[in-house]
Scaffold this motif. Structure first.
Motif, PDB file in Angstrom:
ATOM      1  N   LYS A  18       0.862  -1.293   0.042  1.00  0.00           N
ATOM      2  CA  LYS A  18      -0.074   0.107   0.070  1.00  0.00           C
ATOM      3  C   LYS A  18       0.833   1.144  -0.126  1.00  0.00           C
ATOM      4  O   LYS A  18       1.800   1.340   0.797  1.00  0.00           O
ATOM      5  CB  LYS A  18      -1.090  -0.181   1.170  1.00  0.00           C
ATOM      6  N   PHE A  19       0.686   2.161  -1.097  1.00  0.00           N
ATOM      7  CA  PHE A  19       1.377   3.321  -1.010  1.00  0.00           C
ATOM      8  C   PHE A  19       0.636   4.503  -0.795  1.00  0.00           C
ATOM      9  O   PHE A  19      -0.376   4.699  -1.482  1.00  0.00           O
ATOM     10  CB  PHE A  19       2.158   3.480  -2.644  1.00  0.00           C
ATOM     11  N   ASP A  21      -2.804   0.599  -4.150  1.00  0.00           N
ATOM     12  CA  ASP A  21      -2.868  -0.737  -3.611  1.00  0.00           C
ATOM     13  C   ASP A  21      -2.457  -1.496  -4.694  1.00  0.00           C
ATOM     14  O   ASP A  21      -2.881  -1.580  -5.752  1.00  0.00           O
ATOM     15  CB  ASP A  21      -4.233  -1.363  -3.036  1.00  0.00           C
ATOM     16  N   VAL A  22      -1.520  -2.629  -4.324  1.00  0.00           N
ATOM     17  CA  VAL A  22      -1.251  -3.682  -5.190  1.00  0.00           C
ATOM     18  C   VAL A  22      -1.171  -5.166  -4.657  1.00  0.00           C
ATOM     19  O   VAL A  22      -0.671  -5.256  -3.474  1.00  0.00           O
ATOM     20  CB  VAL A  22       0.051  -3.517  -6.097  1.00  0.00           C
ATOM     21  N   THR A  23      -1.695  -6.266  -5.110  1.00  0.00           N
ATOM     22  CA  THR A  23      -1.596  -7.365  -4.560  1.00  0.00           C
ATOM     23  C   THR A  23      -1.048  -8.391  -5.678  1.00  0.00           C
ATOM     24  O   THR A  23      -1.596  -8.464  -6.690  1.00  0.00           O
ATOM     25  CB  THR A  23      -3.179  -7.943  -4.220  1.00  0.00           C
ATOM     26  N   VAL A  24       0.121  -9.321  -5.356  1.00  0.00           N
ATOM     27  CA  VAL A  24       0.657 -10.063  -6.261  1.00  0.00           C
ATOM     28  C   VAL A  24       1.243 -11.239  -5.672  1.00  0.00           C
ATOM     29  O   VAL A  24       1.722 -11.057  -4.363  1.00  0.00           O
ATOM     30  CB  VAL A  24       1.615  -9.157  -7.075  1.00  0.00           C
ATOM     31  N   LEU A  25       1.643 -12.317  -6.391  1.00  0.00           N
ATOM     32  CA  LEU A  25       2.410 -13.389  -5.913  1.00  0.00           C
ATOM     33  C   LEU A  25       3.844 -12.958  -5.354  1.00  0.00           C
ATOM     34  O   LEU A  25       4.376 -11.925  -5.694  1.00  0.00           O
ATOM     35  CB  LEU A  25       2.607 -14.376  -6.941  1.00  0.00           C
ATOM     36  N   ALA A  26       4.233 -13.219  -4.342  1.00  0.00           N
ATOM     37  CA  ALA A  26       5.548 -12.999  -3.771  1.00  0.00           C
ATOM     38  C   ALA A  26       6.860 -12.899  -4.626  1.00  0.00           C
ATOM     39  O   ALA A  26       7.513 -11.984  -4.602  1.00  0.00           O
ATOM     40  CB  ALA A  26       5.747 -13.867  -2.410  1.00  0.00           C
ATOM     41  N   VAL A  58       4.340   7.083   2.234  1.00  0.00           N
ATOM     42  CA  VAL A  58       4.209   6.277   3.176  1.00  0.00           C
ATOM     43  C   VAL A  58       3.952   4.801   2.525  1.00  0.00           C
ATOM     44  O   VAL A  58       3.137   4.671   1.903  1.00  0.00           O
ATOM     45  CB  VAL A  58       3.393   6.528   4.238  1.00  0.00           C
ATOM     46  N   ILE A  59       5.021   3.800   2.806  1.00  0.00           N
ATOM     47  CA  ILE A  59       4.694   2.384   2.364  1.00  0.00           C
ATOM     48  C   ILE A  59       4.382   1.519   3.271  1.00  0.00           C
ATOM     49  O   ILE A  59       5.151   1.345   4.445  1.00  0.00           O
ATOM     50  CB  ILE A  59       5.816   1.940   1.379  1.00  0.00           C
ATOM     51  N   GLY A  91      -6.462  -9.809   3.907  1.00  0.00           N
ATOM     52  CA  GLY A  91      -6.106  -8.951   2.952  1.00  0.00           C
ATOM     53  C   GLY A  91      -6.115  -7.530   3.319  1.00  0.00           C
ATOM     54  O   GLY A  91      -5.686  -6.566   2.604  1.00  0.00           O
ATOM     55  N   ASN A  92      -6.791  -7.408   4.431  1.00  0.00           N
ATOM     56  CA  ASN A  92      -6.763  -5.847   4.952  1.00  0.00           C
ATOM     57  C   ASN A  92      -5.478  -5.550   5.761  1.00  0.00           C
ATOM     58  O   ASN A  92      -5.569  -4.131   6.250  1.00  0.00           O
ATOM     59  CB  ASN A  92      -8.051  -5.822   5.872  1.00  0.00           C
ATOM     60  N   ALA A  93      -4.553  -6.365   5.882  1.00  0.00           N
ATOM     61  CA  ALA A  93      -3.551  -6.200   6.683  1.00  0.00           C
ATOM     62  C   ALA A  93      -2.833  -4.921   6.412  1.00  0.00           C
ATOM     63  O   ALA A  93      -2.232  -4.046   7.570  1.00  0.00           O
ATOM     64  CB  ALA A  93      -2.507  -7.545   6.782  1.00  0.00           C
ATOM     65  N   THR A  94      -2.574  -4.892   5.328  1.00  0.00           N
ATOM     66  CA  THR A  94      -1.747  -3.297   5.017  1.00  0.00           C
ATOM     67  C   THR A  94      -2.668  -2.151   5.191  1.00  0.00           C
ATOM     68  O   THR A  94      -1.891  -1.267   5.841  1.00  0.00           O
ATOM     69  CB  THR A  94      -1.423  -3.261   3.377  1.00  0.00           C
ATOM     70  N   ALA A  95      -3.764  -2.353   5.422  1.00  0.00           N
ATOM     71  CA  ALA A  95      -4.659  -0.971   5.911  1.00  0.00           C
ATOM     72  C   ALA A  95      -4.286  -0.834   7.263  1.00  0.00           C
ATOM     73  O   ALA A  95      -4.233   0.403   7.669  1.00  0.00           O
ATOM     74  CB  ALA A  95      -6.444  -1.142   5.497  1.00  0.00           C
ATOM     75  N   VAL A  96      -4.507  -1.912   8.223  1.00  0.00           N
ATOM     76  CA  VAL A  96      -4.080  -1.788   9.585  1.00  0.00           C
ATOM     77  C   VAL A  96      -2.605  -1.369   9.955  1.00  0.00           C
ATOM     78  O   VAL A  96      -2.558  -0.675  10.728  1.00  0.00           O
ATOM     79  CB  VAL A  96      -4.282  -3.197  10.139  1.00  0.00           C
TER      80      VAL A  96
END
Length: 379
Positions: A4-5, A64-69, A162-163, A313-318
């Motif tokens: 999350k940027f 936001d971006v979600t991708v394989l590691a 902030v990232i 999936g909301n971990a980055t928001a927290v």
């Protein structure tokens, strides 16, 4: 893996000429860069299996971006391009106007309009936090592409970025940042102070045939007692509500926030009763009438909710919110140490004589409580 940027500032950092820029830029986040068309940028993201989105609010623009590691660094690189490289052709932004105007519909519901009105009452009309998130008159055609690009130039800087990440080690994130964001303009950080004043605002009209009301008080940043308080009272109100809908809310920001109640009913008399019921519950807590069972239920509910968010999936928001309010992520998910005395103190702080409440009424306003009446009910 998710990233999350967040570009800090949001609509609160807009000048009058730039109103609507944060929202437009979130819609145009992947529309193109200096060297790439939006089609090419999105194709490169899709080729690595990335799912992207962007949004804007009063405090920040978030990509936001979600991708394989295995594709994480490539995703970071592509996202960095979208952030550091503005489109050179103003037509790119102009082409996004229609989509951005359609997205305004989501901000034009009675509930969203009430939130806008409440912020105006709480922070003052035209102030950074009290100003609308929309372009003047809600029409993006009032926003010139040059003004949106000017906003981008003074907000999209390394000091405002902030990232947050979930699934990436901190040292790896630092390495990618040094590699792919090294050329980002430094600029000056522009923290927006949410200076609470309190007051009232009213908007008469037939939005959905109902009366909508909101009563709010200031809350410190990352105030767990206020979160427990609003959850505890909100649970009671939702079970006992008659003649309409009433709920308790907490709107957190880096420099503070708002907490309070909203009510909606077919007429002002019914909405008045719902708000009065909420005030009575608040006063009861302030008088040290706290049910141990209700307190523990609220604490457990919040702990489970926050822990679930950290592991989902909301971990980055927290993680992002925890960073903004300078709290440890795991600590922000635990409410076990909050006592009845803490919650009572939060209620008393809202009811204190030197605190001016914020009061907003939207829709069928005839017969709705005025500010003086609400103030009397709070005594």
């Amino acid at each position: 893996m998710s990233l999350k940027f967040a570009v800090m500032g949001g609509s609160s950092a807009e000048t009058e000429e730039e109103k609507g820029a944060a929202h437009l830029l979130s819609v145009a986040a992947f529309a193109g860069t200096t060297d790439k068309s939006g089609l090419r940028l999105m194709r490169e993201l899709e080729d690595i299996g990335a799912t992207v989105s962007a949004s804007a609010d009063r405090e920040k623009i978030t990509l936001d971006v979600t991708v394989l590691a295995s594709m994480a660094e490539l995703a970071f690189e592509r996202m960095s391009e979208a952030i550091t490289s503005p489109p050179t052709n103003k037509v790119v932004l102009t082409d996004c106007f229609d989509g951005a105007q359609l997205a305004y519909d989501a901000l034009a519901t009675p509930q969203k309009k009430l939130v806008e009105l409440l912020h105006e009452a709480a922070y003052g009309e035209g102030s950074p936090m009290g100003g609308s998130q929309l372009a003047r008159d809600g029409n993006l055609l009032n926003l010139k592409p040059e003004a949106a690009l000017a906003y981008r130039a003074h907000q999209f800087t390394s000091n405002n970025l902030v990232i947050a990440s979930s699934g990436v080690r901190h040292e790896m994130l630092q390495k990618w940042t040094q590699t792919h964001l090294a050329g980002m303009a430094a600029g000056a950080s522009s923290p927006i102070a949410a200076t609470y004043t309190g007051g009232d605002a009213k908007m008469k009209g037939d939005f959905d045939g109902k009366t909508h009301m909101a009563l709010a008080f200031p809350a410190p940043a990352n105030s767990k007692p206020h979160n427990v308080l609003r959850t505890m009272i909100g649970n009671k109100l939702s079970k006992a509500a008659q003649g309409g809908e009433v709920c308790a809310f907490l709107a957190p920001y880096a420099s503070g926030g708002l907490w309070g109640f909203t009510a909606s009913a077919d007429n002002s008399a019914a909405a008045n009763k719902l708000i009065e019921a909420a005030i009575q519950e608040l006063k009861a807590v302030g008088a040290n009438t706290v049910s141990t069972a209700e307190l523990e239920a609220a604490k457990t509910q919040l702990t489970v909710q926050k822990s679930h968010e950290l592991e989902s999936g909301n971990a980055t928001a927290v993680l992002l919110q925890a960073h903004l309010v300078k709290a440890a992520p795991r600590d922000s998910a635990s409410f076990s140490k909050i006592t009845a005395a803490d919650v009572v103190a939060a209620a008393k702080a809202s009811l204190a004589a030197d605190v001016t409440p914020s009061w907003a009424v939207l829709g069928k306003t005839a017969g709705a409580h005025n500010f003086a009446t609400i103030t009397k009910h709070l005594k």
